[in-house]
Enzyme design. Structure first.
Site, PDB file in Angstrom:
ATOM      1  N   GLU A 113       9.258  -7.454  -4.445  1.00 27.25           N
ATOM      2  CA  GLU A 113       9.176  -8.695  -3.640  1.00 27.25           C
ATOM      3  C   GLU A 113      10.080  -8.603  -2.411  1.00 27.25           C
ATOM      4  O   GLU A 113      10.666  -9.586  -1.964  1.00 27.25           O
ATOM      5  CB  GLU A 113       9.434  -9.935  -4.493  1.00 27.25           C
ATOM      6  CG  GLU A 113       8.337 -10.069  -5.553  1.00 27.25           C
ATOM      7  CD  GLU A 113       8.053 -11.461  -6.033  1.00 27.25           C
ATOM      8  OE1 GLU A 113       8.395 -12.417  -5.324  1.00 27.25           O
ATOM      9  OE2 GLU A 113       7.466 -11.584  -7.127  1.00 27.25           O
TER      10      GLU A 113
ATOM     11  N   GLU B   7       0.873  -1.193   0.000  1.00 27.06           N
ATOM     12  CA  GLU B   7       0.000   0.000   0.000  1.00 27.06           C
ATOM     13  C   GLU B   7       0.902   1.232   0.000  1.00 27.06           C
ATOM     14  O   GLU B   7       2.109   1.132   0.238  1.00 27.06           O
ATOM     15  CB  GLU B   7      -0.884   0.009   1.253  1.00 27.06           C
ATOM     16  CG  GLU B   7      -1.811  -1.198   1.295  1.00 27.06           C
ATOM     17  CD  GLU B   7      -2.772  -1.179   2.484  1.00 27.06           C
ATOM     18  OE1 GLU B   7      -2.735  -0.204   3.272  1.00 27.06           O
ATOM     19  OE2 GLU B   7      -3.551  -2.124   2.588  1.00 27.06           O
TER      20      GLU B   7
HETATM   21  N1  COS Z   1       6.723 -17.982   6.545  1.00 31.70           N
HETATM   22  C1  COS Z   1       5.701 -18.248   7.393  1.00 31.70           C
HETATM   23  N2  COS Z   1       5.370 -17.420   8.410  1.00 31.70           N
HETATM   24  C2  COS Z   1       6.121 -16.296   8.558  1.00 31.70           C
HETATM   25  C3  COS Z   1       7.186 -15.975   7.702  1.00 31.70           C
HETATM   26  C4  COS Z   1       7.490 -16.870   6.666  1.00 31.70           C
HETATM   27  N3  COS Z   1       8.489 -16.632   5.823  1.00 31.70           N
HETATM   28  N4  COS Z   1       7.725 -14.798   8.094  1.00 31.70           N
HETATM   29  C5  COS Z   1       7.022 -14.396   9.158  1.00 31.70           C
HETATM   30  N5  COS Z   1       6.046 -15.301   9.442  1.00 31.70           N
HETATM   31  C6  COS Z   1       5.098 -15.281  10.554  1.00 31.70           C
HETATM   32  C7  COS Z   1       5.852 -15.216  11.874  1.00 31.70           C
HETATM   33  O1  COS Z   1       6.204 -16.508  12.300  1.00 31.70           O
HETATM   34  C8  COS Z   1       4.836 -14.560  12.763  1.00 31.70           C
HETATM   35  O2  COS Z   1       3.897 -15.550  13.139  1.00 31.70           O
HETATM   36  P1  COS Z   1       3.276 -15.652  14.645  1.00 31.70           P
HETATM   37  O3  COS Z   1       2.282 -14.576  14.726  1.00 31.70           O
HETATM   38  O4  COS Z   1       2.661 -17.006  14.674  1.00 31.70           O
HETATM   39  O5  COS Z   1       4.418 -15.485  15.601  1.00 31.70           O
HETATM   40  C9  COS Z   1       4.132 -13.586  11.838  1.00 31.70           C
HETATM   41  O6  COS Z   1       4.339 -14.092  10.503  1.00 31.70           O
HETATM   42  C10 COS Z   1       4.682 -12.183  11.915  1.00 31.70           C
HETATM   43  O7  COS Z   1       6.048 -12.231  11.593  1.00 31.70           O
HETATM   44  P2  COS Z   1       7.076 -11.084  11.965  1.00 31.70           P
HETATM   45  O8  COS Z   1       6.905 -10.722  13.417  1.00 31.70           O
HETATM   46  O9  COS Z   1       8.417 -11.505  11.515  1.00 31.70           O
HETATM   47  O10 COS Z   1       6.506  -9.869  11.103  1.00 31.70           O
HETATM   48  P3  COS Z   1       7.100  -8.442  10.827  1.00 31.70           P
HETATM   49  O11 COS Z   1       6.002  -7.465  10.881  1.00 31.70           O
HETATM   50  O12 COS Z   1       8.316  -8.214  11.677  1.00 31.70           O
HETATM   51  O13 COS Z   1       7.521  -8.491   9.264  1.00 31.70           O
HETATM   52  C11 COS Z   1       8.894  -8.888   7.359  1.00 31.70           C
HETATM   53  C12 COS Z   1       8.350  -9.387   8.723  1.00 31.70           C
HETATM   54  C13 COS Z   1       9.709  -7.624   7.441  1.00 31.70           C
HETATM   55  C14 COS Z   1       9.793 -10.058   6.908  1.00 31.70           C
HETATM   56  C15 COS Z   1       7.709  -8.711   6.377  1.00 31.70           C
HETATM   57  O14 COS Z   1       6.955  -7.564   6.714  1.00 31.70           O
HETATM   58  C16 COS Z   1       8.168  -8.575   4.940  1.00 31.70           C
HETATM   59  O15 COS Z   1       8.491  -9.570   4.280  1.00 31.70           O
HETATM   60  N6  COS Z   1       8.203  -7.350   4.389  1.00 31.70           N
HETATM   61  C17 COS Z   1       8.480  -7.129   2.993  1.00 31.70           C
HETATM   62  C18 COS Z   1       7.217  -7.277   2.221  1.00 31.70           C
HETATM   63  C19 COS Z   1       7.479  -7.450   0.769  1.00 31.70           C
HETATM   64  O16 COS Z   1       8.276  -8.276   0.358  1.00 31.70           O
HETATM   65  N7  COS Z   1       6.761  -6.678  -0.018  1.00 31.70           N
HETATM   66  C20 COS Z   1       6.824  -6.782  -1.432  1.00 31.70           C
HETATM   67  C21 COS Z   1       5.451  -7.030  -1.910  1.00 31.70           C
HETATM   68  S1  COS Z   1       5.377  -7.905  -3.403  1.00 31.70           S
HETATM   69  S2  COS Z   1       6.054  -6.680  -4.744  1.00 31.70           S
END
Ligand code: COS
Length: 383
Positions: A364, A127
């Protein structure tokens, strides 16, 4: 070319895709970049050749290709045209939440027409105010009877407005943080769905990047993916499995730039000899080729981990995407340098390749987010 464990049938498929890419995709690449129009002819080509069916199981009309074969296909297409490679990558990105979290009915309803390429898919996570911090999304969905009412908007959505099938993530219970995010299949004809601004981009110009707007958008409750609250995990699991595809796009772009630099250095004469005879150029080419090969191995390795269901794939997928995209920027930059003044001109494809490569460091998940994913995996690993 790296050793890979792709099976014989798939080797033949990849060889055929390489030929198609060189003969039919490459001649269109400059024009696609110049016009900035979505290349429907390339979409049709990929559909006719069953390339868009690769990510879908055979029982739904796909060809059930391995992830290794899919990344190799994205690489071959991107070597000639990164926009065309992206058509396959995003068909997988937009559909994977359904494959991972969808019901049998949802798969039967959506996959056959996605597999034939009649429909395109898109992935609606980002977003305006929530990019790297995906959980900060404000788009929300409220259940009313048999329908969810979605309000909000998504930004920078590849295939936005073109895709019939959109995997969209929205808050259903903001008090629960990431566990309050749900995923929905939103068709572009649903009432309240519209397309906002279409972005004017630096590269991958033929790919349409758009804003999706949900204004009391009515989504049947049966289009919820998994259960309420499963959305964030589905998004993360999807990205773990599609980031190597972006790495493959980067490898393809870099290989295309290397091919160009090698060919140019052999025919460009300065000081009465081809510039390829200078050690300064030879060392550049050797470094470029080594980076491409290292990136390719990381991408193939991550893809094989996905195929094997390896539990550590998150880290390796992030590493592959990060390394390959950095390599693509470095190699395309060097390709421009080898071509000198000609490299800077639009007459040659080197500058397009560099513009196309840049996005692979960003989408991504930025490479800073990949580092975060890698570091978290390292620091939480059990001894
Ligand atoms: N697979 C499965 N579950 C996952 C996971 C994965 N790879 N990564 C995180 N989770 C789960 C965690 O285990 C946690 O679960 P619980 O609630 O059961 O504890 C939950 O998701 C939240 O995870 P986390 O606390 O790590 O979340 P954050 O808000 O810190 O965010 C990042 C993690 C930064 C890794 C995430 O926001 C991200 O990937 N951001 C980038 C987004 C992106 O790639 N955008 C591009 C869009 S497509 S062009």
């Amino acid at each position: 070319m790296a050793v890979s464990h792709v099976i014989e049938d798939e080797q033949a498929l990849i060889a055929a895709i390489r030929e198609i890419a060189q003969e039919r995709v490459a001649p269109r690449a400059a024009e696609i970049d110049h016009s900035g129009q979505f290349p429907w002819d390339m979409k049709e080509l990929l559909a006719q050749q069953d390339i868009l069916g690769m990510p879908f199981p055979e029982k739904y009309g796909g060809i059930g290709a391995s992830e290794l074969a899919i990344v190799m296909a994205i690489e071959e297409l991107s070597r000639c045209c990164a926009t065309t490679g992206l058509i396959l990558a995003v068909q997988q990105l937009g559909s994977l939440p359904i494959l991972l979290g969808g019901t049998e009915e949802q798969k039967q309803k959506y996959f056959p027409r996605l597999a034939t390429g009649e429909w395109l898919a898109a992935f609606g996570l980002t977003e305006a105010g929530s990019g790297s911090d995906a959980a900060a999304m404000t788009t929300h969905a409220v259940r009313k009877g048999d329908t969810y009412i979605l309000n909000g908007s998504k930004r920078f959505i590849t295939n936005g407005g073109l895709a019939q099938v959109n995997s969209v993530f929205a808050q259903t219970d903001p008090s629960k943080g990431t566990r309050g995010i749900s995923a929905f299949i939103v068709e572009k004809d649903f009432p309240g769905f519209s397309v906002g601004r279409i972005e004017d981009k630096m590269g991958i110009k033929g790919s349409q990047t758009a804003e999706l707007i949900f204004n009391d958008c009515e989504v049947p409750a049966e289009n919820l993916l998994g259960r309420e609250g499963d959305g964030f995990k589905l998004a993360m699991m999807t990205l773990d499995r599609t980031r190597p595809g972006i790495g493959a796009q980067a490898v393809g772009i870099a290989q295309g730039a290397l091919d160009l630099a090698v060919a140019y250095s052999k025919q460009r004469v300065q000081f009465n000899k081809p510039i390829a005879e200078n050690q300064g150029i030879q060392f550049m080419l050797a470094d470029m080729a080594t980076q491409v090969e290292a990136a390719r191995l990381m991408v193939y390795n991550a893809a094989e981990m996905i195929d094997q269901g390896n539990k550590s794939l998150s880290k390796y997928s992030a590493m592959a995407k990060m390394f390959a995209s950095d390599a693509a920027i470095s190699v395309t930059n060097d390709a421009i340098q080898v071509l000198g003044g000609y490299g800077y001109m639009k007459e040659y494809p080197a500058e397009r390749m560099m513009r196309d490569a840049k996005i692979t460091q960003i989408y991504e998940g930025t490479n800073q987010i990949q580092r975060l994913v890698i570091a978290r995996a390292l620091l939480t690993a059990q001894a």
